[in-house]
Write an enzyme that holds these catalytic residues in place. Structure first.
Site, PDB file in Angstrom:
ATOM      1  N   GLU A   1      -3.048   3.070   2.040  1.00 43.51           N
ATOM      2  CA  GLU A   1      -2.595   3.677   0.791  1.00 43.51           C
ATOM      3  C   GLU A   1      -2.815   5.193   0.809  1.00 43.51           C
ATOM      4  OE1 GLU A   1      -3.674   4.069  -3.899  1.00 43.51           O
ATOM      5  OE2 GLU A   1      -4.197   2.160  -2.943  1.00 43.51           O
TER       6      GLU A   1
ATOM      7  N   HIS B   1       0.813  -1.222   0.000  1.00 43.06           N
ATOM      8  CA  HIS B   1       0.000   0.000   0.000  1.00 43.06           C
ATOM      9  C   HIS B   1       0.840   1.263   0.000  1.00 43.06           C
ATOM     10  CE1 HIS B   1      -1.976  -3.320   2.217  1.00 43.06           C
ATOM     11  NE2 HIS B   1      -2.935  -3.060   1.359  1.00 43.06           N
TER      12      HIS B   1
ATOM     13  N   CYS C   1      -6.117   1.494 -10.602  1.00 40.92           N
ATOM     14  CA  CYS C   1      -5.224   0.564 -11.295  1.00 40.92           C
ATOM     15  C   CYS C   1      -5.993  -0.343 -12.252  1.00 40.92           C
ATOM     16  CB  CYS C   1      -4.426  -0.252 -10.276  1.00 40.92           C
ATOM     17  SG  CYS C   1      -5.259  -1.725  -9.652  1.00 40.92           S
TER      18      CYS C   1
END
Length: 322
Positions: A129, A77, A197
């Protein structure tokens, strides 16, 4: 049980960043021996973490819990600059398992901050994150969790303002929040490529296809996994009952009483062996067949950090004699 067919989402399960992070811990254990210290869960999956614990990994939150001279791995993360600097100051041997797609966001923040930009970050408060990305700066980065937050965010200036995103959010939710940000700050700078992502996007796209073909969706993933939670949420938003389970033991037979077809997927940090366990349990409950959806084939692989790469095997070299 009413369900007779299991429809498997494609793609599902491990992504390249998770594969790399787990590989880093396992290779560090092989090379340096136990214990290897890992700051935070290497990935958000209970089974993965427990397996690594059995191999000799010790998971910590505070660097003060790591003895001097130890080997330390940062989780997938990412971590703040303060954590990086403290780890270096304490003299640990460090291997960074931060997903390269998270690192991309960190690099963008650092680059634009030098040009005088402030940032609005879309993400979930308290997620590691988000803490890592916001911790790349000491100030000038503002978190919004939903569209309502956009109305109250207060950057000190708007001439140089950029938006960044947690990589594991709902694609649709992030798009709605980004639209609200652009409406309030029309000149805001967006990343050249979206921060969410490829694996998160692909798994959400697969659930969108899956939901219309099944009566219930099962997501294999741990409660702390952001991308797994988003898959369950997405099924629900599309009108299909969705449930998230850590493993087959959490399946409830009553979920399937009025279902003919069960959709099955897994978050990016959930290993395939857990999916296989769910399939076995669904067969015990009466499922007769398993079918795979057509979907994107992921071929991305991320390199390991220096010091853990396996040497390339080449032809033997002869040593000249005197």
């Amino acid at each position: 049980m009413g369900a007779r067919e299991i429809l498997l989402a494609e793609p599902r399960g491990f992504c390249a960043g998770v594969d790399r992070a787990i590989d880093i811990v396992e290779r560090a254990l092989e090379k340096f021996g136990a214990p290897i210290y890992v700051r935070h869960e290497i990935v958000h999956n209970t089974h993965v973490v427990n397996e690594l614990k059995e191999k000799g990994a010790i998971f910590i939150e505070e660097l003060a819990d790591v003895p001097a001279g130890a080997t330390l791995v940062f989780s997938a993360h990412g971590v703040s600059k303060a954590i990086q600097n403290e780890a270096k100051a304490r003299g640990f041997q460090i291997f960074d398992a931060t997903c390269p797609l998270v690192t991309k966001v960190h690099v963008e923040v650092a680059k634009l901050a030098k040009e005088g930009y402030e940032f609005i970050m879309i993400g979930h408060k308290g997620h590691p994150e988000v803490e890592g990305t916001m911790g790349q700066l000491t100030d000038g980065i503002h978190l919004v969790e939903d569209v309502n937050d956009v109305a109250t965010v207060a950057p000190s200036q708007t001439e140089r303002l950029a938006v960044v995103t947690q990589t594991t959010l709902s694609v649709d939710d992030a798009a709605a929040i980004t639209a609200a940000i652009k409406a309030r700050f029309p000149q805001i700078r967006q990343p050249k490529q979206q921060d969410i992502c490829y694996a998160t996007q692909n798994r959400q796209d697969a659930v969108k296809q899956l939901s219309s073909q099944v009566d219930v969706v099962i997501v294999v993933g741990s409660p702390t996994s952001s991308n797994s939670n988003r898959l369950r949420d997405l099924a629900e938003q599309l009108g299909t009952p969705g449930y998230m389970v850590d493993d087959a033991s959490e399946l409830q037979p009553e979920w399937f009483e009025n279902a003919q077809t069960v959709g099955l997927t897994a978050g990016a940090s959930a290993p395939e062996v857990l999916v296989e366990g769910v399939i076995s349990r669904l067969r015990e409950l009466g499922a007769l067949s398993v079918r795979k959806m057509d979907g994107v084939q992921e071929t991305i692989r991320f390199p390991l950090p220096k010091g853990l790469k396996q040497p390339e095997v080449g032809p033997p070299t002869s040593t000249p004699t005197a």
